[in-house]
Design a protein around this motif. Structure first.
Motif, mmCIF file in Angstrom:
data_model
loop_
_atom_site.group_PDB
_atom_site.id
_atom_site.type_symbol
_atom_site.label_atom_id
_atom_site.label_comp_id
_atom_site.label_asym_id
_atom_site.label_seq_id
_atom_site.Cartn_x
_atom_site.Cartn_y
_atom_site.Cartn_z
ATOM 1 N N ASP A 1 -7.451 -21.603 -19.948
ATOM 2 C CA ASP A 1 -8.608 -20.757 -20.260
ATOM 3 C C ASP A 1 -8.492 -19.428 -19.523
ATOM 4 O O ASP A 1 -7.977 -19.352 -18.394
ATOM 5 C CB ASP A 1 -9.909 -21.447 -19.862
ATOM 6 C CG ASP A 1 -10.185 -22.684 -20.702
ATOM 7 O OD1 ASP A 1 -10.021 -22.613 -21.929
ATOM 8 O OD2 ASP A 1 -10.562 -23.728 -20.120
ATOM 9 N N GLU B 1 -6.414 -27.772 -20.785
ATOM 10 C CA GLU B 1 -6.178 -26.560 -21.565
ATOM 11 C C GLU B 1 -6.064 -25.369 -20.635
ATOM 12 O O GLU B 1 -6.376 -25.445 -19.432
ATOM 13 C CB GLU B 1 -7.327 -26.334 -22.561
ATOM 14 C CG GLU B 1 -8.701 -26.264 -21.918
ATOM 15 C CD GLU B 1 -9.832 -26.193 -22.927
ATOM 16 O OE1 GLU B 1 -10.892 -25.652 -22.551
ATOM 17 O OE2 GLU B 1 -9.660 -26.675 -24.062
ATOM 18 N N PHE C 1 -20.865 -22.873 -19.890
ATOM 19 C CA PHE C 1 -19.554 -23.529 -19.934
ATOM 20 C C PHE C 1 -19.728 -25.030 -20.160
ATOM 21 O O PHE C 1 -18.982 -25.641 -20.940
ATOM 22 C CB PHE C 1 -18.797 -23.265 -18.628
ATOM 23 C CG PHE C 1 -17.432 -23.878 -18.575
ATOM 24 C CD1 PHE C 1 -16.338 -23.250 -19.156
ATOM 25 C CD2 PHE C 1 -17.225 -25.104 -17.946
ATOM 26 C CE1 PHE C 1 -15.077 -23.826 -19.117
ATOM 27 C CE2 PHE C 1 -15.968 -25.682 -17.904
ATOM 28 C CZ PHE C 1 -14.883 -25.039 -18.485
ATOM 29 N N GLN D 1 -20.662 -25.514 -23.748
ATOM 30 C CA GLN D 1 -19.513 -25.286 -24.635
ATOM 31 C C GLN D 1 -18.590 -26.499 -24.655
ATOM 32 O O GLN D 1 -18.048 -26.868 -25.699
ATOM 33 C CB GLN D 1 -18.747 -24.048 -24.166
ATOM 34 C CG GLN D 1 -17.585 -23.662 -25.067
ATOM 35 C CD GLN D 1 -16.804 -22.498 -24.500
ATOM 36 O OE1 GLN D 1 -16.125 -22.639 -23.483
ATOM 37 N NE2 GLN D 1 -16.931 -21.332 -25.140
ATOM 38 N N GLN D 2 -18.444 -27.131 -23.487
ATOM 39 C CA GLN D 2 -17.568 -28.294 -23.396
ATOM 40 C C GLN D 2 -18.313 -29.600 -23.670
ATOM 41 O O GLN D 2 -17.714 -30.676 -23.557
ATOM 42 C CB GLN D 2 -16.950 -28.352 -21.984
ATOM 43 C CG GLN D 2 -16.133 -27.131 -21.606
ATOM 44 C CD GLN D 2 -14.911 -26.949 -22.475
ATOM 45 O OE1 GLN D 2 -14.356 -27.929 -23.002
ATOM 46 N NE2 GLN D 2 -14.486 -25.699 -22.663
ATOM 47 N N GLU D 3 -19.613 -29.476 -24.009
ATOM 48 C CA GLU D 3 -20.457 -30.635 -24.309
ATOM 49 C C GLU D 3 -20.477 -31.633 -23.149
ATOM 50 O O GLU D 3 -20.334 -32.845 -23.306
ATOM 51 C CB GLU D 3 -19.987 -31.328 -25.590
ATOM 52 C CG GLU D 3 -20.072 -30.440 -26.828
ATOM 53 C CD GLU D 3 -19.624 -31.155 -28.099
ATOM 54 O OE1 GLU D 3 -19.097 -32.291 -27.973
ATOM 55 O OE2 GLU D 3 -19.802 -30.593 -29.186
ATOM 56 N N GLU E 1 -13.526 -35.192 -18.691
ATOM 57 C CA GLU E 1 -13.270 -36.074 -19.821
ATOM 58 C C GLU E 1 -11.772 -36.256 -20.084
ATOM 59 O O GLU E 1 -11.360 -37.041 -20.937
ATOM 60 C CB GLU E 1 -13.918 -35.529 -21.101
ATOM 61 C CG GLU E 1 -15.418 -35.734 -21.163
ATOM 62 C CD GLU E 1 -16.173 -34.733 -20.295
ATOM 63 O OE1 GLU E 1 -15.516 -33.821 -19.753
ATOM 64 O OE2 GLU E 1 -17.394 -34.870 -20.139
ATOM 65 N N LEU F 1 -10.613 -31.071 -17.501
ATOM 66 C CA LEU F 1 -12.015 -31.443 -17.467
ATOM 67 C C LEU F 1 -12.177 -32.918 -17.125
ATOM 68 O O LEU F 1 -11.216 -33.700 -17.182
ATOM 69 C CB LEU F 1 -12.674 -31.132 -18.804
ATOM 70 C CG LEU F 1 -12.588 -29.663 -19.250
ATOM 71 C CD1 LEU F 1 -13.304 -29.476 -20.568
ATOM 72 C CD2 LEU F 1 -13.139 -28.730 -18.180
ATOM 73 N N THR G 1 -7.082 -25.727 -16.719
ATOM 74 C CA THR G 1 -8.220 -26.591 -16.406
ATOM 75 C C THR G 1 -7.987 -28.007 -16.928
ATOM 76 O O THR G 1 -7.394 -28.208 -17.985
ATOM 77 C CB THR G 1 -9.519 -26.039 -17.017
ATOM 78 O OG1 THR G 1 -9.400 -26.017 -18.443
ATOM 79 C CG2 THR G 1 -9.807 -24.652 -16.501
#
Length: 486
Positions: A174, A172, A201, A204-206, A168, A166, A164
């Protein structure tokens, strides 16, 4: 000692006697009513089935039933849209990032809220197994994406390792658990495959759900795309000058316009079908009652009142009406149920899943039965008024032209017959108007059917509009390009 008035029993016995004596006329009326019920039920069922098939083709090809999209919408705009009276459902779509599965698959990680998934995306999918992700490590994929990953027999709960990236920039690996999968019909040569993740999710990833990539909405069936855009630009507080609203005509409206050309034409076609059924019943009842003018005249001589005469006629026709409705209903249900779903599936739904057209519409059947019951009584009443206008002496003297003996006719007699026929036609302006109206409605119906059949043909549409637009549907967007055929 008073004698009990037995008029009601006499009226019923007279009605039964006339009913038994007029077997051929009764059969004709029953057939006419049955045909009218079959006509109404079949016409509305076929139209509804075609519109429903076109609707499924549109939403499955576009992957959503949403017709409105606000780009980069804020939470305040989301709340504003939810409160607008012309918006039915509102949901959000947030792109979290992208993901890859080895070298086989690449797609986007998408978050949908409950409304967006259940009200706007699920209707465009078929064969949904499992449910939308709830936990942070759960994921939902389409069956085509799983096939690209070479997973031919997916199992709920199986683990899938994805790389993945993201929004931002964090990258990583997952391990996700498959919470569900579905069959979609979106062209992946146009849009990237999507994998759905949960709100957990995002937490968790803010990652915040707002601003959402899209605030999606569904409008009323008869709304106009241009009107919706104008209203939204007026009613919403835009976050920045370049923020855009995209809208499409509702799928149902597009389907109706695809079949009939416009909603007004569709309503007009429905009215014409009902008028055809009414004219058929009225003409049959008028002919049947015209043959009984002498009998009704004799009853008038015997002292029968107009009200009693009406009861006799209605008692006769009630059985014909009920039998006709019953026969037409059974025939319509069997024919439409057997053929409509199969025909629509083979003609229109190729490559786009199964059609959900059942071929049985209780509302249409009840409507056709009630409408024909009321129409038959109304037509009987109108025809009866024409008969009641005859006085008793003229009714008894009335002789049907069809009962006269045939004789050899010379040329002069033939001209005389033509003159008599013309006088007979023009003698009653009301009858002439009704006959001409019936023929006119029949011609209009035949012409309308031909126009609709030709108008819905794609070849004809291209011939009529050589400077046409071709494009690709994705989401609620239409990427269009003008093309010129030479």
């Amino acid at each position: 000692m008073s004698t009990r008035n037995n008029n009601q029993l006499v009226i019923k016995e007279l009605a039964q006697a006339y009913y038994k004596d007029n077997k051929r006329q009764n059969k004709v009326l029953i057939i006419a009513i049955a045909m009218s019920v079959l006509l109404l039920y079949s016409a509305f069922s076929i139209a509804h089935g075609k519109i429903r098939s076109d609707y499924l083709i549109d939403i499955r090809g576009m992957g959503t039933v949403a017709t409105v999209s606000l780009e980069n919408g804020s939470e305040a705009q989301y709340e504003q849209m939810k409160s607008l009276p012309y918006i039915i459902d509102t949901g959000i779509q947030k792109t979290v990032g992208s993901a890859t599965f080895q070298d086989y698959w690449e797609g986007q990680l998408i978050y949908l809220d409950d409304s967006a998934y259940e009200k706007m995306m699920m209707p465009a999918y078929t064969d949904i197994i499992g449910s939308y992700p709830q936990k942070a490590d759960e994921i939902m994929l389409s069956a085509s994406s799983l096939q690209q990953m070479e997973i031919d027999h997916p199992v709920i709960g199986m683990e899938i390792e994805l790389r993945t990236i993201l929004s931002e920039g964090a990258e990583e690996t997952d391990l996700f658990s498959l919470s569900g999968y579905y069959t979609d019909y979106v062209d992946f040569s146009v849009t990237e495959p999507e994998a759905y993740v949960s709100k957990a999710f995002l937490d968790q990833q803010e990652i915040s759900a707002f601003p959402a990539d899209k605030i999606m909405a569904v409008t009323g069936s008869l709304q106009d795309e241009r009107g919706i855009e104008i209203k939204l630009y007026s009613d919403l507080t835009m976050e920045y000058a370049a923020q855009q609203v995209f809208a499409e005509n509702p799928m149902v409206k597009q389907s109706v316009e695809g079949v009939f050309g416009s909603v007004s034409i569709a309503v007009g076609c429905g009215i014409v079908v009902i008028l055809c059924a009414f004219m058929l019943i009225f003409n049959v009842v008028s002919i049947t009652m015209g043959k009984e003018i002498r009998q009704y005249g004799m009853l008038k001589v015997l002292g029968t009142t107009e009200q009693q005469l009406k009861r006799i006629v209605y008692y006769q026709n009630i059985w014909n009406i009920l039998k006709g409705i019953g026969i037409g209903a059974v025939a319509g249900i069997v024919i439409i149920k057997l053929f409509l779903p199969t025909v629509l599936q083979k003609l229109f739904m190729q490559g786009l899943g199964e059609s959900d057209v059942t071929g049985f519409y209780p509302v249409f059947m009840a409507g056709a039965g009630i409408l024909m019951f009321v129409t038959s009584f109304f037509a009987t009443g109108l025809a009866l008024r024409q008969v009641i206008k005859w006085n008793a002496i003229d009714s008894i003297r009335y002789i049907e032209t069809g009962n006269r003996t045939k004789k050899k006719q010379n040329l002069a007699t033939r001209f005389l017959i033509l003159e008599m026929a013309w006088r007979n036609i023009t003698r009653s302006k009301k009858r002439l108007l009704i006959s001409v109206g019936s023929l006119l409605i029949g011609c209009i119906t035949a012409l309308g059917a031909e126009v609709i059949m030709i108008g819905t043909d794609i070849t004809n549409q291209i011939e009529q509009n050589p400077d046409f637009r071709i494009g690709i549907l994705t989401g609620i967007f239409r990427f269009l390009k003008w093309c010129l055929i030479k």
